[in-house]
Design a protein around this motif. Structure first.
Motif, PDB file in Angstrom:
ATOM      1  N   GLU A 442       0.850  -1.187   0.000  1.00  0.00           N
ATOM      2  CA  GLU A 442       0.000   0.000   0.000  1.00  0.00           C
ATOM      3  C   GLU A 442       0.881   1.230   0.000  1.00  0.00           C
ATOM      4  O   GLU A 442       1.998   1.221   0.486  1.00  0.00           O
ATOM      5  CB  GLU A 442      -0.926   0.027   1.212  1.00  0.00           C
ATOM      6  N   PRO A 443       0.402   2.339  -0.570  1.00  0.00           N
ATOM      7  CA  PRO A 443       1.173   3.570  -0.522  1.00  0.00           C
ATOM      8  C   PRO A 443       1.222   4.118   0.893  1.00  0.00           C
ATOM      9  O   PRO A 443       0.343   3.864   1.699  1.00  0.00           O
ATOM     10  CB  PRO A 443       0.399   4.508  -1.451  1.00  0.00           C
ATOM     11  N   ASP A 444       2.263   4.895   1.185  1.00  0.00           N
ATOM     12  CA  ASP A 444       2.421   5.442   2.526  1.00  0.00           C
ATOM     13  C   ASP A 444       1.209   6.269   2.905  1.00  0.00           C
ATOM     14  O   ASP A 444       0.734   7.115   2.144  1.00  0.00           O
ATOM     15  CB  ASP A 444       3.682   6.321   2.590  1.00  0.00           C
ATOM     16  N   GLY A 445       0.684   6.020   4.121  1.00  0.00           N
ATOM     17  CA  GLY A 445      -0.412   6.811   4.624  1.00  0.00           C
ATOM     18  C   GLY A 445      -1.749   6.499   4.013  1.00  0.00           C
ATOM     19  O   GLY A 445      -2.723   7.189   4.261  1.00  0.00           O
ATOM     20  N   GLY A 446      -1.833   5.475   3.164  1.00  0.00           N
ATOM     21  CA  GLY A 446      -3.111   5.138   2.565  1.00  0.00           C
ATOM     22  C   GLY A 446      -3.581   6.172   1.565  1.00  0.00           C
ATOM     23  O   GLY A 446      -4.771   6.357   1.357  1.00  0.00           O
ATOM     24  N   THR A 447      -2.652   6.928   0.941  1.00  0.00           N
ATOM     25  CA  THR A 447      -3.046   7.956  -0.004  1.00  0.00           C
ATOM     26  C   THR A 447      -2.780   7.513  -1.422  1.00  0.00           C
ATOM     27  O   THR A 447      -2.000   6.607  -1.685  1.00  0.00           O
ATOM     28  CB  THR A 447      -2.271   9.256   0.262  1.00  0.00           C
ATOM     29  N   ALA A 448      -3.423   8.186  -2.365  1.00  0.00           N
ATOM     30  CA  ALA A 448      -3.288   7.803  -3.762  1.00  0.00           C
ATOM     31  C   ALA A 448      -1.953   8.271  -4.321  1.00  0.00           C
ATOM     32  O   ALA A 448      -1.482   9.354  -3.995  1.00  0.00           O
ATOM     33  CB  ALA A 448      -4.432   8.415  -4.564  1.00  0.00           C
ATOM     34  N   PRO A 449      -1.321   7.488  -5.174  1.00  0.00           N
ATOM     35  CA  PRO A 449      -0.043   7.874  -5.766  1.00  0.00           C
ATOM     36  C   PRO A 449      -0.250   8.927  -6.845  1.00  0.00           C
ATOM     37  O   PRO A 449      -1.360   9.219  -7.261  1.00  0.00           O
ATOM     38  CB  PRO A 449       0.475   6.563  -6.359  1.00  0.00           C
ATOM     39  N   THR A 450       0.851   9.510  -7.311  1.00  0.00           N
ATOM     40  CA  THR A 450       0.761  10.562  -8.314  1.00  0.00           C
ATOM     41  C   THR A 450       0.537  10.009  -9.708  1.00  0.00           C
ATOM     42  O   THR A 450       0.134  10.739 -10.601  1.00  0.00           O
ATOM     43  CB  THR A 450       2.054  11.401  -8.306  1.00  0.00           C
ATOM     44  N   GLU A 451       0.800   8.727  -9.950  1.00  0.00           N
ATOM     45  CA  GLU A 451       0.665   8.170 -11.279  1.00  0.00           C
ATOM     46  C   GLU A 451      -0.805   7.943 -11.617  1.00  0.00           C
ATOM     47  O   GLU A 451      -1.653   7.836 -10.742  1.00  0.00           O
ATOM     48  CB  GLU A 451       1.427   6.837 -11.382  1.00  0.00           C
ATOM     49  N   PRO A 452      -1.131   7.806 -12.897  1.00  0.00           N
ATOM     50  CA  PRO A 452      -2.519   7.508 -13.278  1.00  0.00           C
ATOM     51  C   PRO A 452      -2.869   6.057 -12.985  1.00  0.00           C
ATOM     52  O   PRO A 452      -2.012   5.239 -12.635  1.00  0.00           O
ATOM     53  CB  PRO A 452      -2.518   7.786 -14.788  1.00  0.00           C
ATOM     54  N   SER A 453      -4.151   5.742 -13.138  1.00  0.00           N
ATOM     55  CA  SER A 453      -4.567   4.348 -13.051  1.00  0.00           C
ATOM     56  C   SER A 453      -3.894   3.552 -14.151  1.00  0.00           C
ATOM     57  O   SER A 453      -3.640   4.055 -15.249  1.00  0.00           O
ATOM     58  CB  SER A 453      -6.088   4.249 -13.196  1.00  0.00           C
ATOM     59  N   VAL A 454      -3.610   2.287 -13.855  1.00  0.00           N
ATOM     60  CA  VAL A 454      -2.873   1.446 -14.791  1.00  0.00           C
ATOM     61  C   VAL A 454      -3.615   0.132 -14.983  1.00  0.00           C
ATOM     62  O   VAL A 454      -3.832  -0.603 -14.011  1.00  0.00           O
ATOM     63  CB  VAL A 454      -1.439   1.154 -14.296  1.00  0.00           C
ATOM     64  N   VAL A 455      -4.006  -0.181 -16.213  1.00  0.00           N
ATOM     65  CA  VAL A 455      -4.564  -1.480 -16.555  1.00  0.00           C
ATOM     66  C   VAL A 455      -3.402  -2.385 -16.948  1.00  0.00           C
ATOM     67  O   VAL A 455      -2.672  -2.090 -17.907  1.00  0.00           O
ATOM     68  CB  VAL A 455      -5.582  -1.379 -17.709  1.00  0.00           C
TER      69      VAL A 455
END
Length: 671
Positions: A442-455
């Motif tokens: 999981e990302p640190d702190g449960g926050t969304a990463p800067t990258e876009p969604s990836v299929v």
């Protein structure tokens, strides 16, 4: 469902708590109901009336003609429907007449039935112990009172005594296991089997009430022997009988949908209060037929469901939010940009299919990064595609990429690696490989990463497995799209071949197909990603969320390239979701006097809920398009729905009409 106004408006969908669209563990369902049902047979009789009404609707269709296929006329009954509005159920004014409704019938009114419609129709009751057997016996009594020729075979020595005597008093003939008749002779299982075979000679309607939510494991030998001649008669639509399962098809895994023994496949399942896991999760899902949820006025559990199954109208809502109709101020960049890394010298056509899926599903732009030969083929088919990498709201990686092509695989590795996060490891894995809820990346702190969604699809899945072995992990914004074989390979890589070699716990295609719900959850847990496990029923798993179950269209869609189109569709809906998020984010920060586009300071939960809704909508849009391409009216077609062979490009071409159909269903009340 309203439009998004700010960041806090990414709420969970209504069907997450709608009991007619959610499944809870059987123990929790029983615990929620028991305080209300104790000391009364009111709800048992209400359930019996619901089953009798469903039986009469089936009998009105007339004799079964094996092999005849009739496509449903539009509008058709949804594969999952609520048979009555929620609320207190009326006490039946008569114990013997379905004309005394316990709520509205599935077609919206009380169930007055003229006996002339069904006089003499053969009905066979398969009766076990417990409440399901009692519901079935009482329903049989109602049908007999209305002119049906009803017989019951018992697979228990302890049938519900009141229900049994009431059924007999209304003319139901009873056979079977340990039942002592009026003359004092024992009626054994051989007599019951003979009664089943006599019924088969005429055909008719079967009510399956052998087991309910309290059962576990396969059917007992005596019950399995009873259904053996019926199972041998063929599949639904190709046999001289129809089957209604009472609450669930007997012998299915109630919570996990496993099938460990013989099961009589149903044409229709009438279930009560809420869905059960086996009605959502394959392989049991494929044995349920049309599922009708009857709210009896009983409470549903208040805990988190184990699975949810959005209705098509709800999926239309999700799609309208993910890829909305463009407004006056929209342009190609505000409609979502998909970055596509697909195709190789070995499999160039996959890029054409994925690009077509993204374009037809509503992406404002598709950027392609591929070898020159692949670019030429894509531009010949889709000249609007831009053959250069650039900023994208969603990436689609892997369709048609051969991992053995080291140069092309290296390109994908370089794109995929920066989107991953440092993993916490697999310390939560159990010794048997089943695992716990710990250990996902999981990302640190449960926050969304800067990258876009990836299929992550096809060839990129094996590349991902190598990267995960380097102590990297996915976030829920990584959407993995394996079929059973690819899922088995990923699970084997993530759990370690040494721990599983030579044991029955080793992951392979057969194990994934036998336990897809567990496989999807486990793959999501181990990787940290959202998992789209493809199949006739696709399962969508994400950390700390119920499984989402979505039907995937007619069997004609099992054709080369169909998955490539789906990958493009998912890219389009995820890009649209990201645009929606970016707009809301921009509005929020501008109102606070700040300007930023970074995601790192925003909690992931709201975005994940929107992402899951979008993925479910994309999967169902793909299914509707396949049904349209195969010329099956109203895109819900499944086994036995007819139609004709199709190619993958046909599915892409039909995405527009499929979107219109989902829009139409969105306008139909579905809650």
């Amino acid at each position: 469902m309203g439009q998004v106004s700010d960041l806090n408006d990414f709420t969970r969908s209504d069907d997450v708590t709608d009991p007619t669209a959610c499944a809870w563990p059987a123990q929790e369902v029983a615990a929620a109901e028991s305080p209300v049902t104790a000391g009364t047979d009111r709800y048992m009789r209400a359930a019996a009336h619901a089953v009798a009404r469903a039986a009469l609707r089936e009998l009105r269709q007339g004799p079964v003609v094996p092999g005849a296929v009739t496509a449903p006329a539009r509008p058709a009954v949804a594969p999952f429907s609520s048979a009555s509005p929620a609320g207190p159920v009326a006490t039946p004014s008569s114990p013997v007449s379905p004309a005394a409704p316990t709520g509205a019938s599935a077609d919206g009114g009380g169930a007055y039935v003229s006996p002339g419609w069904i006089a003499g129709s053969p009905v066979l009751l398969l009766v076990g112990g417990g409440h399901n057997g009692a519901d079935t016996l009482l329903a049989g009594g109602l049908l007999s009172h209305n002119g049906c020729a009803v017989s019951a075979v018992l697979a228990t020595e302890h049938p519900h005594p009141v229900a049994l005597e009431e059924a007999r008093s209304h003319g139901v003939t009873v056979y079977g296991a340990g039942y002592r008749s009026e003359d004092g002779t024992d009626q054994d299982n051989a007599e019951a089997i003979a009664a089943v075979e006599a019924f088969l000679a005429r055909g008719g309607l079967v009510l399956d009430g052998l087991t309910g939510i309290g059962a576990s494991g396969p059917l007992r030998p005596d019950a399995a022997a009873l259904i053996a001649p019926l199972v041998a008669a063929g599949e639904p639509g190709r046999r001289p009988l129809r089957v209604i399962a009472v609450d669930l098809p007997s012998g299915t895994g109630v919570d996990d949908g496993t099938v460990d023994g013989p099961v009589l496949a149903a044409d229709r399942t009438v279930t009560f209060t809420c869905l059960k896991g086996c009605l959502c999760l394959p392989p049991a899902r494929h044995l349920c037929g049309v599922v009708e949820v009857v709210p009896l006025g009983l409470p549903a559990p208040s805990s988190r469901p184990i699975a949810r199954r959005p209705v098509d109208g709800g999926l239309g809502d999700y799609l309208a939010r993910a890829v909305p109709e463009p407004g006056a101020d929209d342009h190609k960049y505000t409609r979502g940009v998909v970055g596509l890394w697909a195709g190789s010298e070995s499999y160039p056509g996959a890029a054409v299919l994925a690009a077509s899926g993204a374009v037809r599903a509503g992406a404002g732009m598709v950027r392609l990064a591929a070898p020159r030969r692949v670019e030429d083929l894509v531009l010949a088919a889709r000249p609007e595609v831009v053959p250069t990498a650039g900023r994208s709201q969603a990436l689609v990686l892997g369709p048609g990429v051969d991992p053995a092509d080291t140069a092309r695989a290296g390109e994908l590795r370089d794109v995929l690696r920066p989107t991953l996060v440092v993993a916490r490891g697999l310390e939560g894995q159990g010794a048997d490989g089943e695992g716990t809820d710990e250990g996902a990346a999981e990302p640190d702190g449960g926050t969304a990463p800067t990258e876009p969604s990836v299929v992550v699809d096809a060839g990129a899945l094996s590349i991902l497995a190598d990267l995960l072995a380097e102590d990297l992990g996915c976030t829920p914004l990584h959407v993995l799209t394996p079929h059973a074989g690819e899922a088995a390979a990923l699970l084997t890589a993530l759990t370690g071949t040494e721990a599983q070699a030579g044991t029955s716990r080793q992951w392979n295609r057969e194990r994934v197909e036998a336990r897809p719900a567990h496989a999807a959850r486990e793959l999501s847990r181990l990787s940290g990603a959202t998992v789209v496990l493809k199949g006739a029923t696709t399962l969508i798993a994400a950390p700390d969320r119920p499984l989402i179950s979505v039907d995937c269209g007619p069997g004609w869609m099992a054709t080369a390239g169909s998955g490539d189109v789906l990958a493009g569709v998912l890219g389009a809906v995820l890009a649209g979701t990201a645009v929606r998020w970016e707009r809301a984010k921009a509005d929020a920060v501008s109102g606070a006097g700040a300007v930023t586009t970074a995601r790192t300071d925003v909690a992931l939960d709201p975005l994940l809920d929107a992402l899951l809704d979008s993925v479910a909508a994309g999967v169902r849009l793909h299914a509707f398009a396949g049904a349209y391409a195969a010329a099956i009216p109203q895109g819900a077609g499944g086994v036995g729905a007819g139609g004709h062979p199709i190619a993958a490009l046909d599915i892409a071409a039909a995405l527009g009409p499929a979107r219109l159909e989902l829009n139409w269903l969105q306008a139909v009340p579905h809650h």
